[in-house]
Design a protein around this motif. Structure first.
Motif, PDB file in Angstrom:
ATOM      1  N   UNK C 565      -7.301  59.197  -7.974  1.00  0.00           N
ATOM      2  CA  UNK C 565      -6.901  57.788  -8.628  1.00  0.00           C
ATOM      3  C   UNK C 565      -5.510  57.542  -8.804  1.00  0.00           C
ATOM      4  N   UNK C 566      -4.897  57.689  -7.336  1.00  0.00           N
ATOM      5  CA  UNK C 566      -3.483  57.334  -7.258  1.00  0.00           C
ATOM      6  C   UNK C 566      -3.327  55.890  -6.970  1.00  0.00           C
ATOM      7  N   UNK C 567      -2.562  55.268  -7.925  1.00  0.00           N
ATOM      8  CA  UNK C 567      -2.216  53.566  -7.847  1.00  0.00           C
ATOM      9  C   UNK C 567      -1.243  53.343  -6.410  1.00  0.00           C
ATOM     10  N   UNK C 568      -1.781  52.198  -5.831  1.00  0.00           N
ATOM     11  CA  UNK C 568      -0.850  51.834  -4.654  1.00  0.00           C
ATOM     12  C   UNK C 568      -0.675  50.213  -4.798  1.00  0.00           C
ATOM     13  N   UNK C 569       0.460  49.847  -4.736  1.00  0.00           N
ATOM     14  CA  UNK C 569       0.573  48.386  -4.685  1.00  0.00           C
ATOM     15  C   UNK C 569       0.545  47.901  -3.182  1.00  0.00           C
ATOM     16  N   UNK C 570      -0.008  46.939  -3.159  1.00  0.00           N
ATOM     17  CA  UNK C 570      -0.025  46.291  -1.394  1.00  0.00           C
ATOM     18  C   UNK C 570       1.302  45.682  -1.387  1.00  0.00           C
ATOM     19  N   UNK C 571       2.166  46.140  -0.380  1.00  0.00           N
ATOM     20  CA  UNK C 571       3.239  45.679   0.021  1.00  0.00           C
ATOM     21  C   UNK C 571       3.235  44.158   0.374  1.00  0.00           C
ATOM     22  N   UNK C 572       4.648  43.481   0.514  1.00  0.00           N
ATOM     23  CA  UNK C 572       4.674  42.293   1.206  1.00  0.00           C
ATOM     24  C   UNK C 572       4.640  42.650   2.706  1.00  0.00           C
ATOM     25  N   UNK C 573       4.281  41.595   3.393  1.00  0.00           N
ATOM     26  CA  UNK C 573       4.363  41.621   4.977  1.00  0.00           C
ATOM     27  C   UNK C 573       3.480  42.621   5.286  1.00  0.00           C
ATOM     28  N   UNK C 574       2.114  42.405   5.010  1.00  0.00           N
ATOM     29  CA  UNK C 574       1.034  42.967   5.598  1.00  0.00           C
ATOM     30  C   UNK C 574       0.540  42.082   6.837  1.00  0.00           C
ATOM     31  N   UNK C 575       0.518  42.705   8.008  1.00  0.00           N
ATOM     32  CA  UNK C 575      -0.059  42.123   9.112  1.00  0.00           C
ATOM     33  C   UNK C 575      -1.419  41.957   9.297  1.00  0.00           C
ATOM     34  N   UNK C 576      -1.832  40.967   9.977  1.00  0.00           N
ATOM     35  CA  UNK C 576      -3.183  40.882  10.126  1.00  0.00           C
ATOM     36  C   UNK C 576      -3.691  41.529  11.345  1.00  0.00           C
ATOM     37  N   UNK C 577      -4.637  42.174  11.412  1.00  0.00           N
ATOM     38  CA  UNK C 577      -5.149  42.820  12.714  1.00  0.00           C
ATOM     39  C   UNK C 577      -6.817  42.450  12.882  1.00  0.00           C
ATOM     40  N   UNK C 578      -7.150  42.730  14.089  1.00  0.00           N
ATOM     41  CA  UNK C 578      -8.512  42.442  14.586  1.00  0.00           C
ATOM     42  C   UNK C 578      -9.142  43.853  14.640  1.00  0.00           C
ATOM     43  N   UNK C 579     -10.380  43.805  14.228  1.00  0.00           N
ATOM     44  CA  UNK C 579     -11.165  45.139  14.237  1.00  0.00           C
ATOM     45  C   UNK C 579     -11.296  45.441  15.974  1.00  0.00           C
ATOM     46  N   UNK C 580     -11.526  46.526  16.310  1.00  0.00           N
ATOM     47  CA  UNK C 580     -11.869  46.791  17.737  1.00  0.00           C
ATOM     48  C   UNK C 580     -12.894  47.902  17.638  1.00  0.00           C
ATOM     49  N   UNK C 581     -13.824  47.678  18.250  1.00  0.00           N
ATOM     50  CA  UNK C 581     -14.972  48.519  18.407  1.00  0.00           C
ATOM     51  C   UNK C 581     -14.715  49.887  18.941  1.00  0.00           C
ATOM     52  N   UNK C 582     -15.226  50.765  18.276  1.00  0.00           N
ATOM     53  CA  UNK C 582     -15.210  52.137  18.134  1.00  0.00           C
ATOM     54  C   UNK C 582     -14.158  53.091  18.929  1.00  0.00           C
ATOM     55  N   UNK C 583     -13.589  53.694  18.235  1.00  0.00           N
ATOM     56  CA  UNK C 583     -13.104  54.977  18.652  1.00  0.00           C
ATOM     57  C   UNK C 583     -14.367  55.863  18.649  1.00  0.00           C
ATOM     58  N   UNK C 584     -15.156  55.856  17.781  1.00  0.00           N
ATOM     59  CA  UNK C 584     -16.344  56.164  17.769  1.00  0.00           C
ATOM     60  C   UNK C 584     -17.316  55.174  17.824  1.00  0.00           C
ATOM     61  N   UNK C 585     -18.435  55.651  18.735  1.00  0.00           N
ATOM     62  CA  UNK C 585     -19.323  54.455  19.382  1.00  0.00           C
ATOM     63  C   UNK C 585     -20.028  53.621  18.327  1.00  0.00           C
ATOM     64  N   UNK C 586     -19.951  52.465  18.420  1.00  0.00           N
ATOM     65  CA  UNK C 586     -20.647  51.307  17.791  1.00  0.00           C
ATOM     66  C   UNK C 586     -19.933  50.975  16.587  1.00  0.00           C
ATOM     67  N   UNK C 587     -19.157  51.464  15.945  1.00  0.00           N
ATOM     68  CA  UNK C 587     -18.472  51.362  14.776  1.00  0.00           C
ATOM     69  C   UNK C 587     -16.962  50.977  14.987  1.00  0.00           C
ATOM     70  N   UNK C 588     -16.900  49.801  14.182  1.00  0.00           N
ATOM     71  CA  UNK C 588     -15.277  49.305  14.039  1.00  0.00           C
ATOM     72  C   UNK C 588     -14.700  49.609  12.885  1.00  0.00           C
ATOM     73  N   UNK C 589     -13.639  49.725  12.592  1.00  0.00           N
ATOM     74  CA  UNK C 589     -12.944  50.101  11.385  1.00  0.00           C
ATOM     75  C   UNK C 589     -12.232  48.828  10.553  1.00  0.00           C
ATOM     76  N   UNK C 590     -12.381  48.654   9.560  1.00  0.00           N
ATOM     77  CA  UNK C 590     -11.853  47.641   8.802  1.00  0.00           C
ATOM     78  C   UNK C 590     -10.855  48.269   7.700  1.00  0.00           C
TER      79      UNK C 590
END
Lengths: 229, 174, 780
Positions: C565-590
C-alpha cells in the motif's frame, strides 16, 4: 515287366510304406479300356493305397505305373493333378461333395477346374444328372439329399469329364444294399457306355460281382485271379 | 422244397389240370429247373390217396386224358400247417470246403490258394447271378438275391478263414 | 430339478472343458486369456475412481495453503514454507522450501525429518532423474544433498517429481504470496475434486474401447470347438441326458473357461497394477496401491463374467436342437432385418449428441450417457456387420472356382463369418475413434497456447529485492539467450484497500519500454501513460493518471493479507504513449511506464522483477538452462515458458500404447480366428482330400480360404472405419476440439486389422496343405 498288351493302366512291383507299416509290397495291376476290375481284400490290406497310387494321388516308394503309355511316377505333382482332372474320375465312400455348392454345381466342379465356363459346365452336369436320375436335385445342397442320391450325384460328378478311368473307393460303403446296388448299376452302365475303365475298391462281394474280374490284395501283395485260374 | 405243398397251394386258387399245374409251378418257382410232368403226376397221385385233393373231372380229348384236380378242406389245412411251420435253418455244419482247407494244411499244401480259387469261383457265380438280375424282372431279382446272399455268406467265411489260416494251421498240425 | 443335479451337470461340463485333449485345453486357455483380459480391464476400471480419490486425498493432505488474512505469528509449532514449483523439460517438478521455526513444526506427509539448509528430500522418481545423466541439468538447479526420499503418502503418483529442501530467511519474505507460515499440513476444508471432464472422457472411452472387443472375443471364444462340442452333446443325449441337461453341461464347459479366466484376470490385474505404477498418462501417474478395486465391484466382476460366459453359450445354443443322433440347427434363420441393427448405433449417437461441446466450457459429461453411447455405437458394429456381410455376399456374382467356393460358403454361413471378424471390426473402430480423440485433444493442448513468440519465449519472475541489472546480466550470459528485457511490475490502485480502479505500472529502461509501447521520445526520468490498451485496464488509465493524483502501489484487498500500500503521486509531465502489441503474443500493455530515474526508491519493494527472454530455440535444453540461471539468481524465482513447444513425444507414447493395446487385442482375436479356422479345416479334411484327388489345384483351395476371410474382413474394416470416424468426430465435438481426421492412424489401424487376417490365412495355409495330402482319404 512291360505292361500287358492293350492295357490302359498298369502297375508293377509297387511298394509303399506309411511309416513302419507297409501298405503295398510288390503289388501289380492292369486294366483295359471298358473293363471293370474289383480290388478286394480285407481291411488294411492296402486296397485303397493301391487305388491312390494308380490314380496318381500318392506316389509309390518304388515300382512303375503306366497310364496310356506314360510313366505316372515320372510326372510332377502338377502334371498328375492335371491328368486327374482330365482323364480320371473319382467316387469315394462319403464326404466328397462340397456342402456349400448345390448338386449341379458340385457335378460341374471338375469341368470348371478344367477351365470350362460355368454355363457350359452346368449344362453338361445336368445331362449326367439326368442319366443318374438325380436331375431333380440340381438346386439342392448335398446336406438336403439322401445318402443314395448324394452318391449318385458323386457318380455323375466323376463321369462329367468323360474320364477314361473311373476310380471308385467303396462307393456303396455308406449305403444300404438296395441303394448300393442301384448306384453300382448306374455306375457300371455309365462306364460301359463311355468305354471307361473302372477300378472298384470294395470289400463287399456283392459289389465286386458287378466287375468283370477281381484282384485280391493281401498284406500289400496283389493277386490277379484271372491269371491264376 | 416240398413240391406237394407247393402244388397244393397252387390249387387253392381253383381246380387245375396236371399240365396247368406244371406250367404254373415252372413259371413261378422253377426258373432253374422245370418240373418233370412225371413228378407232378406221382405227387398228385399221393395227394389224391391222402385225401388232400379230389379229381374234379376228367377231360377226354385228342391226347391223353386230362384230370382236373381240386383241393379238399384237408388239403387247405395241410397247406396252412406247412406255411405256418418255420423252415429249419440249414446247419451248414458239414462243409467240403472246410475239409479241403484242413487237408491242405495237414499235407502242407497252400490253403490260401484253395481259398482264393474258391472265392474266384464264387465270384464268377455271383457275376452271372448279378447279370441275370440286371436283365430280369422282380422275381428274377429276388431269386438271384437269395442266391447272392448265400454266396456272399460263403465268401465271408472264406475271408474269415483266410485271415485265420495261421491259427488254424497251428491247431490242426499240433 | 435338484440343485445337486444342476451342480453335477455343470461339473461334468467343466471336466469336458479340460479333458478334450489338446484342442480342449487350447480352447479353455484361449477363452481364459480372453476372459482374463476382460476381467483385468474391468478390475482396473473399477479401481480408477478409487485411484483418483486417493490422489485427491493425498493432494489435500499435503496442502500448505492457509487462506489466512494475516500471516500467523511465529511459534514453536510453525513452519515457513515456500512454493518453488518448477519445470524440467516438459515435466512439472513440485518443490517446497522448508524453514521450521520450532521443534514442533509440522512435517510434510511422507517426510521423516526436516532437511537442513543445503539438504533435500526427494521423491523416488526425482531421485532417479537427478542421478541419471538426463537429469544433470536439473541437478544444477537442485544441488542440495539428497538425504532421503519422500514416502508414498506424500506423493500423488509414482512418477511425480517432488522435493522438499531446507531453507532459511524465508520468514522475511512471507508477504510475497509464494511463502506461507503454517502450523499444519492439509486442506482445512477439502472440497470435492472436479476432475478434468476431458480426461474422464478419455478414460471412459479407452476402457470401453478396450473392453468391447474383449467382450466380443469372449462371446466368440466360448463358441470355440462348437462342432466338436455339439457332437459330444449329441453323444450325451444318446446315452440318455435330456436337452436341458446337455445345455447345462455346455454351460459348465463355458464356465470352466470363464473361471480359469477369472484367475488369469486376477493375475493380469496384479501385473497391470504394478505396470501402472511405472506408467504416466497425461501427466498422471498412480501408485499400485491406489489401484484397489472396491470389493463390491470386484465381487460383481467375479460373478458377472462367468455368468455372462454361461449366458452367451446358452444364447448361442438357442437355435440349436441337440438330438441324440446329431445336432440340428434350427432351419435357415429368417433374413436379417436392418432396422433394429441401425437403431443401435443411432441410439448411441443420440446418447452422445446432447453432450456435444460440453468439454469446452468445462461442463460435465454424463458418464452413463458416454459409456452407453460408445458401447451402443460399437455394439452397432457387431449388429450391423452380419447384416452387411449377408446382403453383400448374397449379391456377389460369379467368378472363378476359388471365388465360387468362398462365396457359396459365405452365403451359407455368413453369420459365422461375420462373428469371426466382429471382434476385429469393433477393436479397429474403437481404436480409430480413440486415436482421433487423442490426436485432437493433444493438438488442442499444444495449440491453445499458440502465441506469437517471436520476440520473447520465456519470462522469469524475480522476487522484489533482486537487482534487475545483475539478473539481466546473468541471463545474457546464459547459453541460448539472444535478448533480455527486464521490467519491474506492480499494480496501482486508486485506494489503499479495495480500489475501484487500477492499472499496471511497469518500470524499465527506454530500450525495454519501447518493446511494449510506442513512445514519442524517451529519456531516463520520463513517465508515460499508455492509453487504450486492451489489457491492464487500459481504460482506467485516463481516469487515474492525472498529475498530482495520489495512487497506491500494491493495494490490499478484502480477504487477502495486508500488502505494501505504498502511496505514489502522479508527477507532472506524464507523456502519452500508444500501446504496442505484445512482447508476449497477443497482449498489449497499458498503464503507467516509468523509467528508472523517475522511480521513487520507496516503490521498489512492491515491484516484482520480470525478465523477458528471447531464446535461440535450437540450443538443446535452452529452457532448462534459463531455469537454472533463474534458480541461481534466486531460489524462489520462477521461470515460465511461453513457447508453444510441440509435445509430440508425449503423444507418441500414447499412440504407441494404443498401438500395442490394439495389437494385443487383435493378436488375441487373430489367435481365436486361427483356432476356429483350423477347426473348420479339420472338419473338412475328407472333402479337401477328395477335391485334391480329382485334381483341384492347391492354389484354388488356398485362394478360396483367403477369399473366405478377406471378404468379411474388408466389409468389417470398411464398417469399422465409418463407425470409428463417426465416433471420433462425435467425441472431438464433445470436447469442443476441432475435428481433424488422423488418416495415418486410421490407415495403420485398418492395416493392423488387415494384417491379422493375412497372418491368420498364412498360418492356416500349412495345415491346409497338410490336410490336402491324400492321406486324408485314408479311412483305415
Amino acid at each position: 515287366m512291360t505292361p500287358p498288351a492293350g492295357s490302359l493302366l498298369s502297375a508293377d512291383q509297387l511298394r509303399k510304406a506309411y511309416g513302419p507299416t507297409l501298405a503295398l509290397d510288390g503289388a501289380e495291376f492292369s486294366i483295359h479300356p471298358g473293363e471293370v476290375v474289383a480290388v478286394m481284400g480285407p481291411s488294411g490290406s492296402g486296397k485303397s493305397t493301391l487305388l491312390h497310387c494308380l490314380a496318381g494321388i500318392v506316389t509309390p516308394d518304388s515300382g512303375t505305373i503306366t497310364y496310356n503309355g506314360r510313366e505316372l511316377s515320372a510326372m510332377s505333382d502338377a502334371q498328375r493333378s492335371a491328368l486327374r482332372r482330365s482323364d480320371f474320375g473319382f467316387v469315394f465312400q462319403f464326404g466328397q461333395l462340397v456342402p456349400e455348392l448345390t448338386c449341379v454345381e458340385n457335378v460341374a466342379l471338375p469341368l470348371r477346374l478344367n477351365g470350362t465356363s460355368r454355363k457350359e459346365a452346368e449344362r453338361a452336369a445336368l445331362t449326367w444328372m439326368e442319366r443318374l436320375e438325380v436331375d431333380d436335385l440340381r438346386k439342392k445342397r448335398p446336406g438336403e439329399v439322401s445318402g443314395g442320391q448324394g452318391q449318385r450325384v458323386a457318380v455323375a460328378r466323376s463321369l462329367v469329364t468323360n474320364p477314361r478311368v473311373l476310380f471308385a473307393d467303396e462307393p456303396t460303403g455308406a449305403l444300404d444294399s438296395l441303394n448300393g446296388e442301384r448306384v453300382m448299376e448306374l455306375l457300371t452302365d455309365a462306364a460301359r457306355s463311355t468305354n471307361a475303365a473302372v477300378v472298384l475298391v470294395t470289400h463287399e462281394a456283392r459289389v465286386a460281382a458287378y466287375s468283370d474280374r477281381e484282384i485280391v490284395v493281401r498284406d500289400g501283395k496283389s493277386r490277379d485271379m484271372e491269371r491264376v485260374v | 422244397m416240398s413240391i406237394g405243398h407247393t402244388l397244393l397251394g397252387l390249387l387253392e386258387s381253383g381246380p387245375r389240370h396236371g399240365y396247368d399245374l406244371k406250367r404254373a409251378f415252372d413259371e413261378k418257382f422253377g426258373h432253374d429247373r422245370p418240373l418233370h410232368y412225371g413228378q407232378v403226376y406221382s405227387t398228385m397221385s399221393r395227394l389224391l390217396k391222402n385225401g388232400l385233393v379230389v379229381v374234379d373231372g376228367i377231360e377226354a380229348g385228342g391226347g391223353p386224358e386230362r384230370k382236373r384236380y381240386a383241393i379238399t378242406d384237408d388239403g387247405i389245412t395241410d397247406v396252412q400247417r406247412w406255411l405256418a411251420t418255420p423252415e429249419k435253418p440249414e446247419p451248414y455244419l458239414q462243409s467240403t470246403l472246410y475239409t479241403k482247407v484242413v487237408l491242405a494244411l495237414l499235407t502242407h499244401r497252400d490253403a490260401a490258394d484253395i481259398l482264393d480259387t474258391q472265392r474266384s469261383e464264387h465270384l464268377r457265380s455271383m457275376r452271372i447271378l448279378t447279370d441275370r438280375k440286371r436283365k430280369g424282372d422282380l422275381a428274377d431279382q429276388l431269386i438271384c438275391d437269395h442266391a447272392l446272399f448265400h454266396l456272399e455268406a460263403d465268401l465271408r467265411w472264406l475271408e474269415l478263414t483266410a485271415a485265420r489260416l495261421d491259427k488254424l494251421r497251428e491247431a490242426v498240425t499240433r | 430339478m435338484s440343485v445337486r443335479q444342476w451342480a453335477a451337470d455343470l461339473m461334468l461340463g467343466v471336466r469336458f472343458a479340460f479333458t478334450g485333449g489338446r484342442e480342449g485345453w487350447t480352447r479353455a486357455v484361449l477363452t481364459a486369456v480372453g476372459v482374463g483380459l476382460g476381467v483385468a480391464l474391468l478390475l482396473l476400471t473399477t479401481a480408477i475412481p478409487n485411484a483418483l480419490t486417493v490422489r485427491h486425498e493425498r493432494e489435500a493432505a499435503r496442502s500448505d495453503i492457509t487462506f489466512a488474512l494475516e500471516p500467523m505469528p511465529k511459534a514453536n509449532d510453525t513452519l515457513v514454507i515456500a512454493d518453488t514449483d518448477n519445470s524440467f523439460r516438459d515435466q512439472d517438478v513440485r518443490g517446497r522450501a522448508l524453514e521450521p521455526e520450532g521443534p514442533r513444526a509440522p512435517l510434510p506427509p511422507g517426510v521423516e525429518k526436516f532437511p537442513a539448509v543445503g539438504e533435500m528430500v526427494v521423491s523416488p522418481a526425482l531421485k532417479e532423474l537427478l542421478e541419471s545423466d538426463s537429469g544433470a541439468l536439473l541437478r544444477e538447479r537442485l544441488p542440495d544433498r539428497i538425504v532421503g526420499t519422500i514416502a508414498e503418502e506424500g506423493l500423488i503418483g509414482s512418477a511425480e517429481l517432488a522435493y522438499y529442501r531446507g531453507a532459511e530467511g524465508l520468514a522475511e519474505q512471507i508477504t510475497s504470496g509464494r511463502i506461507e507460515r503454517i502450523d499444519r499440513f492439509g486442506d482445512p476444508e477439502p472440497g470435492e475434486e472436479k476432475s478434468d471432464p476431458v480426461l474422464l472422457l478419455l478414460i471412459l472411452v479407452v476402457f470401453v474401447v478396450l473392453l468391447m472387443p474383449v467382450a466380443v472375443f469372449i462371446a466368440a471364444a466360448v463358441r470355440f470347438g462348437g462342432e466338436r462340442r455339439d457332437r459330444r452333446l449329441a453323444a450325451l443325449r444318446l446315452v440318455g441326458s435330456d436337452s436341458r441337461m446337455t445345455r447345462r453341461i455346455a454351460a459348465g464347459e463355458a464356465m470352466a473357461g470363464a473361471f480359469l479366466g477369472l484367475l488369469f484376470g486376477a493375475g493380469f490385474f496384479m501385473v497391470g497394477r504394478q505396470l501402472a505404477g511405472s506408467a504416466e498418462v497425461f501427466r498422471i501417474s498412480v501408485f499400485p496401491s491406489y489401484l484397489n478395486p472396491s470389493p463390491l465391484l470386484a465381487l460383481l466382476v467375479a460373478v458377472a463374467v462367468p455368468a455372462a460366459a454361461v449366458l452367451v453359450t446358452l444364447f448361442a445354443l438357442r437355435g440349436v436342437v441337440i438330438e441324440p443322433l446329431g445336432v440340428v440347427r434350427a432351419g435357415r434363420p429368417a433374413r436379417r432385418r436392418l432396422w433394429w441393427r441401425l437403431l443401435l448405433p443411432l441410439a448411441g449417437l443420440a446418447m452422445l449428441y446432447p453432450m456435444i461441446g460440453n468439454g469446452r466450457d468445462n461442463g460435465d459429461f454424463n458418464q452413463y450417457l458416454v459409456t452407453g453411447g460408445v458401447v451402443l455405437l460399437l455394439v452397432g458394429v457387431t449388429a450391423l456387420l452380419p447384416w452387411i456381410v449377408e446382403s453383400v455376399v448374397a449379391r456377389l456374382g460369379s467368378g472363378g472356382v476359388a471365388w465360387q467356393l468362398a462365396v457359396r460358403r459365405l452365403q451359407l454361413s455368413s453369420g459365422t463369418a461375420a462373428r469371426m471378424v466382429n471382434g476385429i471390426a469393433v477393436a479397429v473402430a474403437g481404436a480409430i475413434a480413440l486415436q482421433m480423440l487423442f490426436a485432437g485433444v493433444d493438438d488442442d493442448y499444444t495449440k491453445s497456447t499458440g502465441q506469437d513468440v517471436s520476440r520473447a519465449q520465456m519470462e522469469a519472475i524475480l522476487p522484489s529485492g533482486v537487482p534487475m541489472d545483475q539478473a539481466a546480466e546473468k541471463f545474457r550470459d546464459t547459453k541460448g539467450v539472444k535478448g533480455v528485457f527486464t521490467f519491474s511490475e506492480g499494480w496501482l490502485g486508486d485506494r489503499r484497500q479495495d480500489p475501484d480502479h487500477g492499472t499496471t505500472v511497469t518500470v524499465g529502461d527506454c530500450a525495454s519500454l519501447r518493446e511494449i509501447a510506442g513512445l514519442p521520445s524517451c529519456a531516463d526520468g520520463d513517465v508515460f501513460a499508455v492509453h487504450g490498451a486492451q489489457w491492464d485496464a487500459g481504460e482506467d488509465v485516463a481516469k487515474l493518471v492525472t498529475p498530482g493524483r495520489k495512487l497506491y502501489l500494491d493495494p490490499s484487498y478484502e480477504g487477502g493479507p495486508k500488502s505494501h500500500e505504498i502511496p505514489w503521486t502522479v508527477p507532472e509531465g506524464v507523456k502519452a504513449a500508444k500501446p504496442r502489441t505484445g512482447l508476449l503474443a497477443g497482449t498489449d500493455r497499458g498503464g503507467v511506464l516509468i523509467t528508472p530515474k523517475a522511480l521513487p526508491d520507496a516503490l521498489a519493494p512492491a515491484l516484482d522483477g520480470h525478465a523477458y527472454l528471447r531464446l535461440d530455440e535450437s540450443v538443446p535444453d535452452v529452457h532448462d538452462l534459463v531455469r537454472n540461471t533463474t534458480a541461481a539468481i534466486d531460489p524462489l524465482a520462477n521461470a515460465m515458458t511461453w513457447a508453444a513447444t510441440e509435445r509430440t513425444d508425449r503423444f507418441d507414447a500414447i499412440r504407441t500404447g494404443l498401438f500395442v493395446g490394439a495389437a494385443c487385442v487383435l493378436a488375441l482375436i487373430g489367435a481365436s480366428l486361427l483356432v476356429s479356422q483350423l477347426e473348420q479345416l479339420r472338419e473338412r479334411k475328407k472333402l479337401l482330400s477328395a477335391l485334391v484327388a480329382f485334381g483341384t489345384r492347391r492354389r484354388t483351395l488356398s485362394l478360396s480360404v483367403l477369399w473366405q476371410t478377406a471378404i468379411p474382413i474388408v466389409l468389417g474394416l470398411l464398417l469399422s472405419m465409418i463407425v470409428g470416424l463417426t465416433l471420433g468426430t462425435v467425441l472431438l465435438k464433445m470436447t469442443g476440439t476441432p475435428v481433424r481426421v488422423d488418416w495415418a492412424g486410421v490407415l495403420s489401424m485398418t492395416g493392423i486389422g488387415a494384417a491379422v487376417v493375412l497372418v491368420v490365412t498364412l498360418c492356416s495355409l500349412p495345415p491346409l496343405l497338410r490336410l490336402m495330402r491324400p492321406e486324408g482319404l485314408r479311412t483305415e
